[in-house]
Design a protein around this motif. Structure first.
Motif, mmCIF file in Angstrom:
data_model
loop_
_atom_site.group_PDB
_atom_site.id
_atom_site.type_symbol
_atom_site.label_atom_id
_atom_site.label_comp_id
_atom_site.label_asym_id
_atom_site.label_seq_id
_atom_site.Cartn_x
_atom_site.Cartn_y
_atom_site.Cartn_z
ATOM 1 N N ILE A 361 5.383 34.323 -2.702
ATOM 2 C CA ILE A 361 4.773 33.895 -3.965
ATOM 3 C C ILE A 361 4.076 35.071 -4.634
ATOM 4 O O ILE A 361 4.238 35.318 -5.832
ATOM 5 C CB ILE A 361 3.767 32.749 -3.702
ATOM 6 C CG1 ILE A 361 4.520 31.505 -3.248
ATOM 7 C CG2 ILE A 361 2.952 32.449 -4.945
ATOM 8 C CD1 ILE A 361 3.627 30.403 -2.760
ATOM 9 N N LEU A 364 6.681 37.508 -6.108
ATOM 10 C CA LEU A 364 7.306 37.006 -7.331
ATOM 11 C C LEU A 364 6.318 37.058 -8.482
ATOM 12 O O LEU A 364 6.659 37.476 -9.590
ATOM 13 C CB LEU A 364 7.794 35.573 -7.116
ATOM 14 C CG LEU A 364 8.959 35.394 -6.143
ATOM 15 C CD1 LEU A 364 9.154 33.932 -5.827
ATOM 16 C CD2 LEU A 364 10.233 35.972 -6.717
ATOM 17 N N ASP A 371 2.184 33.238 -14.493
ATOM 18 C CA ASP A 371 2.516 31.968 -15.131
ATOM 19 C C ASP A 371 3.982 31.601 -14.951
ATOM 20 O O ASP A 371 4.386 30.505 -15.293
ATOM 21 C CB ASP A 371 2.162 32.036 -16.619
ATOM 22 C CG ASP A 371 2.789 33.256 -17.275
ATOM 23 O OD1 ASP A 371 2.967 34.267 -16.572
ATOM 24 O OD2 ASP A 371 3.112 33.194 -18.466
ATOM 25 N N LYS A 372 4.780 32.511 -14.415
ATOM 26 C CA LYS A 372 6.209 32.227 -14.283
ATOM 27 C C LYS A 372 6.555 31.597 -12.931
ATOM 28 O O LYS A 372 7.684 31.178 -12.720
ATOM 29 C CB LYS A 372 7.026 33.518 -14.425
ATOM 30 C CG LYS A 372 6.784 34.247 -15.711
ATOM 31 C CD LYS A 372 7.532 33.592 -16.848
ATOM 32 C CE LYS A 372 7.405 34.426 -18.105
ATOM 33 N NZ LYS A 372 7.710 33.625 -19.291
ATOM 34 N N VAL A 373 5.621 31.616 -12.024
ATOM 35 C CA VAL A 373 5.870 31.048 -10.703
ATOM 36 C C VAL A 373 4.879 29.910 -10.519
ATOM 37 O O VAL A 373 3.674 30.132 -10.553
ATOM 38 C CB VAL A 373 5.673 32.110 -9.602
ATOM 39 C CG1 VAL A 373 6.021 31.538 -8.249
ATOM 40 C CG2 VAL A 373 6.515 33.324 -9.898
ATOM 41 N N SER A 374 5.394 28.712 -10.372
ATOM 42 C CA SER A 374 4.471 27.587 -10.272
ATOM 43 C C SER A 374 5.077 26.494 -9.412
ATOM 44 O O SER A 374 6.207 26.605 -8.942
ATOM 45 C CB SER A 374 4.162 27.053 -11.666
ATOM 46 O OG SER A 374 5.366 26.689 -12.290
ATOM 47 N N ARG A 375 4.284 25.466 -9.234
ATOM 48 C CA ARG A 375 4.763 24.275 -8.558
ATOM 49 C C ARG A 375 4.581 23.112 -9.521
ATOM 50 O O ARG A 375 3.853 23.217 -10.492
ATOM 51 C CB ARG A 375 3.903 24.005 -7.329
ATOM 52 C CG ARG A 375 4.392 24.645 -6.083
ATOM 53 C CD ARG A 375 3.531 24.212 -4.931
ATOM 54 N NE ARG A 375 2.124 24.152 -5.297
ATOM 55 C CZ ARG A 375 1.225 23.480 -4.617
ATOM 56 N NH1 ARG A 375 1.574 22.780 -3.561
ATOM 57 N NH2 ARG A 375 -0.041 23.463 -4.987
ATOM 58 N N LEU A 376 5.227 22.021 -9.204
ATOM 59 C CA LEU A 376 5.049 20.833 -10.029
ATOM 60 C C LEU A 376 4.191 19.851 -9.279
ATOM 61 O O LEU A 376 4.185 19.817 -8.054
ATOM 62 C CB LEU A 376 6.394 20.179 -10.305
ATOM 63 C CG LEU A 376 7.320 20.928 -11.224
ATOM 64 C CD1 LEU A 376 8.632 20.198 -11.272
ATOM 65 C CD2 LEU A 376 6.718 21.009 -12.606
ATOM 66 N N GLN A 377 3.508 19.047 -10.057
ATOM 67 C CA GLN A 377 2.699 18.017 -9.443
ATOM 68 C C GLN A 377 2.850 16.784 -10.306
ATOM 69 O O GLN A 377 2.875 16.899 -11.536
ATOM 70 C CB GLN A 377 1.252 18.476 -9.441
ATOM 71 C CG GLN A 377 0.478 17.985 -8.262
ATOM 72 C CD GLN A 377 -0.878 18.637 -8.226
ATOM 73 O OE1 GLN A 377 -1.591 18.640 -9.214
ATOM 74 N NE2 GLN A 377 -1.224 19.204 -7.101
ATOM 75 N N ARG A 390 2.025 21.601 -14.211
ATOM 76 C CA ARG A 390 2.244 22.793 -13.396
ATOM 77 C C ARG A 390 0.963 23.093 -12.647
ATOM 78 O O ARG A 390 -0.113 22.965 -13.197
ATOM 79 C CB ARG A 390 2.530 23.997 -14.287
ATOM 80 C CG ARG A 390 3.830 23.947 -14.960
ATOM 81 C CD ARG A 390 3.838 24.970 -16.068
ATOM 82 N NE ARG A 390 5.198 25.203 -16.457
ATOM 83 C CZ ARG A 390 6.036 25.940 -15.754
ATOM 84 N NH1 ARG A 390 5.625 26.545 -14.664
ATOM 85 N NH2 ARG A 390 7.266 26.092 -16.131
ATOM 86 N N ALA A 393 1.109 28.228 -7.610
ATOM 87 C CA ALA A 393 2.223 28.174 -6.674
ATOM 88 C C ALA A 393 1.776 27.903 -5.246
ATOM 89 O O ALA A 393 2.502 27.297 -4.468
ATOM 90 C CB ALA A 393 3.004 29.478 -6.744
#
Lengths: 485, 243
Positions: A361, A364, A371-377, A390, A393
């Motif tokens: 993480i 990347l 801001d380009k690497v994230s997770r969803l919730q 978002r 990560a």
């Protein structure tokens, strides 16, 4: 008691050279500004005939492209201070000695480092990684260790001495000019034919004190261990800040990696001494004629491994445009977190997997941007556009929400797209057939973004399954909101 | 003389015409039995690049992977979605049993897309990486694909790459290539390349709930063939609360 003395000869020169692999002739000047003298010169300058003590102008005449850097005692003191903080990882008994030395009390730390030879090898190797080289002396008293280190630097063969009983014998041959005694005193002693410690000790003590004062004899007694030699212990600083100067301009961001690695190694030692890791650190690029460019780098979990931090910095520097040539580099860190040291294991270790995940993480994010690497919730909201967000990560697990029974598409459009209609029928690459629905979603009247929609699952003649809706208010307007991919 | 030949033929990289390669390594079950039957190793190949070629969106191209995504998340492995074309609807993914706390969504394009994919694959921290290269401007060269394939092998990860259908004619190092199309609400998979004999017929799987297809069929039946006027949809009366 057992002491290791580290004598950093020509520290100003070492400082000037640790930021670069460059081998151009370089001297450090000192003395009055109108007539600077050469304090020390690097090997390529010495090859051209430059000698310490000559004037800088004379040195310039000898070597055409000579770089002359004025001495900066503040930088030296700061560097020695940082080195002491780095050495704190080996033993808590660290003493800063004079302008160019460290004394380490290692008696209690020998077992941890598997013996004195191992410790010495490690010290020497890791100091080289920092860009320093030091002469080592080992003795049961700090004074004797310091004398041995200086003696070794002058080219004498000095064996390590760990036995108190053998100390007096070993010191016999050490020349007196290794003490920081005034030149006047040394020449008086030399006039008596007294040049070595052994000869000095053979003199009657009372007479010696009467003629030369108490201080020299006390120093001798301390070195021999006859009198206690208390030393103020070094207290590691609250913040880390280290600095590397180049002496010339660096135009390529990736050329900064070499000095950066040395500074990060220093940071790693500092953090080891505290049993800590950093989550955020700063890189300041000092540029000519501009304010320093400050880059903040972060990691998701506390980290102190210099290689890893360097790997992340490399990605970051690769996308950094240098606006002006860089003259110096500074690494700073002021917030520290507990760090779990990982043990080397060949069994799969869930903790190690997590560390690999965090490192991925970080890597990347440092190249692509955070801001380009994230997770969803998922968010507990009926409005589809507000049912997700978002998040960072790496972070804690979200509380799971009850699963939805109603159909939801795997893909959502960022903003719903208006569909063409023909005779009130929605079109999307052909006439749409409604195959499920409606599902009414009516919500959000309380926060100013109310929706009132009827959602349908629709399929077009190409077999694409879509999620469309129409508004209650304008029942003839249809929108595409998702794809059942 | 016959014995050594038998030994050679047992090599996993060699198969006879008309047979499926006997992959020495078990694949990861795709969750669709008809598909597993025609894949070497009876599942998605681990540590290899798999290409999925499709021009259409919304035909079940992602549902093809939801069972394996679910399985990866059950095993608490990391997953990465690289350059997804739309926003993944978190509730829908969770409803399919995919936990999102180990799933990275990475926005990238061009060369950084390939870089990010390679990093994710190579790290060994990701069990599965899905890449959408439909919109990227950079052409995927054979070399780039080979890098991805090798990175997947190094990280022992599943790697799926979505590409437009016209890429089918371009050479690729991927050992498995599928082309997708929709067939009456079902997803038809045509295997363009696999380790084994070519399969002439497409494999059909049903990615959507069965009753959706039934409704569609029922509606189809209601539409007279060649009807000039579109038949009115049976829309519920406005204002009738459905929930």
């Amino acid at each position: 008691m057992l002491w290791i003395a580290l004598y950093l000869s020509a520290l100003p020169l070492q400082l000037a050279q640790r930021g670069t692999k460059d081998e151009r002739p370089l001297v450090i000047s000192d003395g009055p500004a109108n007539r600077p003298l050469v304090l020390c010169a690097n090997p390529s300058a010495r090859d051209l005939g430059v000698k310490p003590g000559m004037t800088a102008a004379a040195a310039r005449a000898l070597a055409g492209e000579l770089i002359v850097l004025p001495r900066n005692p503040n930088h030296e003191a700061q560097a020695l201070h940082n080195l002491a903080a780095w050495a704190y990882q080996f033993t808590p008994g660290v003493v800063v000695h004079g302008p160019d030395g460290l004394l380490l009390d290692v008696a209690a730390a020998l077992k941890l480092h598997q013996g004195l030879p191992n410790l010495l090898v490690r010290l020497r190797r890791e100091m080289l990684e920092l860009g320093y080289h030091a002469a080592c002396g080992v003795a049961p008293t700090p004074g004797a260790a310091w004398l041995f280190a200086k003696a070794r630097h002058t080219g004498r063969a000095v064996r390590t001495c760990t036995d108190h009983a053998a100390l007096a014998d070993r010191l016999t041959d050490i020349p007196l000019d290794l003490f920081d005694w005034p030149q006047e005193l040394l020449s008086k002693l030399a006039a008596l034919g007294v040049r070595r410690i052994g000869q000095c000790l053979a003199l009657p003590r009372d007479g010696f004190t009467q003629r030369f004062g108490k201080a020299p004899l006390l120093e001798l007694d301390r070195a021999l261990g006859a009198v206690p030699d208390p030393r103020p212990c070094f207290t590691p600083p609250e913040k880390f800040s280290s600095h590397a100067e180049f002496g010339f301009e660096v135009n390529d961001a990736l050329a900064l990696l070499f000095p950066l690695k040395r500074l990060l190694k220093e940071l790693e030692g500092f953090l080891r001494g505290r049993g800590a890791g950093v989550q955020q650190w700063h890189l300041a690029l000092e540029q000519s004629g501009r304010r320093a460019t400050r880059i903040t780098l972060g990691v998701v979990a506390p980290e102190r491994n210099a290689e890893r931090l360097l790997g992340l910095a490399r990605e970051r520097l690769a996308r950094t445009q240098l606006m002006a040539p860089v003259l110096a580099l500074r690494v700073e860190a002021d917030e520290f977190f507990a760090y779990d040291e990982r043990s080397q294991s060949w069994l799969p270790d869930p903790q190690q997997t997590t560390q690999g995940w965090h490192y991925l993480i970080d890597k990347l994010a440092s190249r692509l941007g955070e801001d380009k690497v994230s997770r969803l919730q998922s968010v507990d909201d009926h409005r589809p556009e507000r049912s997700w967000r978002r998040t960072a990560a790496a972070g804690p697990k979200a509380q799971p929400l009850p699963l939805l029974q109603a159909p939801r598409p795997l893909w959502l459009l960022r903003t719903p797209r208006t569909l063409l209609t023909r005779n009130g029928q929605p079109l999307c690459q052909g006439q749409l057939r409604l195959i499920a629905g409606p599902e009414r979603i009516e919500s959000g009247w309380w926060d100013g973004r109310p929706v009132g929609r009827d959602y349908f699952v629709a399929r077009n003649p190409h077999g694409e399954t879509l999620w469309i809706y129409r508004e209650h208010r304008h029942s003839d307007a249809w929108y595409l909101h998702g794809l059942f991919a | 003389m016959g014995q050594p030949l038998e030994d050679i033929l047992r090599h996993p990289a060699i198969w006879r015409v008309g047979q499926l390669a006997q992959d020495s390594r078990q694949g990861i079950a795709s969750g669709y039995a008809p598909l597993d039957r025609v894949l070497p190793g009876h599942g998605w190949p681990r540590g290899a690049l798999t290409e999925i070629l499709a021009n259409q969106e919304g035909v079940g191209e992602l549902s093809l992977l939801t069972p394996v995504l679910r399985r990866q998340s059950d095993e608490a492995k990391g997953m990465a979605l690289i350059a997804p074309p739309y926003v993944p609807c978190a509730r829908a993914w969770e409803a399919r049993g995919i936990r999102l706390d180990r799933m990275l969504v990475i926005e990238a394009e061009g060369s950084s897309l390939l870089w990010a994919a390679e990093q994710a694959l190579r790290s060994g921290a990701c069990g599965m990486v899905v890449i959408w290269a439909c919109r990227t401007q950079t052409a995927l060269t054979y070399r780039a694909l080979q890098r991805l394939h090798l990175a997947a092998g190094k990280g022992e990860a599943l790697c799926f790459l979505y590409r437009p259908a016209h890429a089918a004619s371009a050479p690729s190092p991927a050992p498995l290539r599928l082309s997708l199309s929709s067939e009456d609400g079902r997803l038809a998979l045509k295997i363009i390349k696999r380790r084994g004999a070519l399969l002439p017929a497409a494999v059909c799987i049903a990615p959507f709930p069965v009753h959706w297809r039934d409704t569609a069929a029922a509606m189809d039946a209601m539409v007279p063939a060649g009807a000039a006027q579109p038949v009115a949809l049976r829309l519920p009366k406005l204002g009738t609360p459905a929930h």
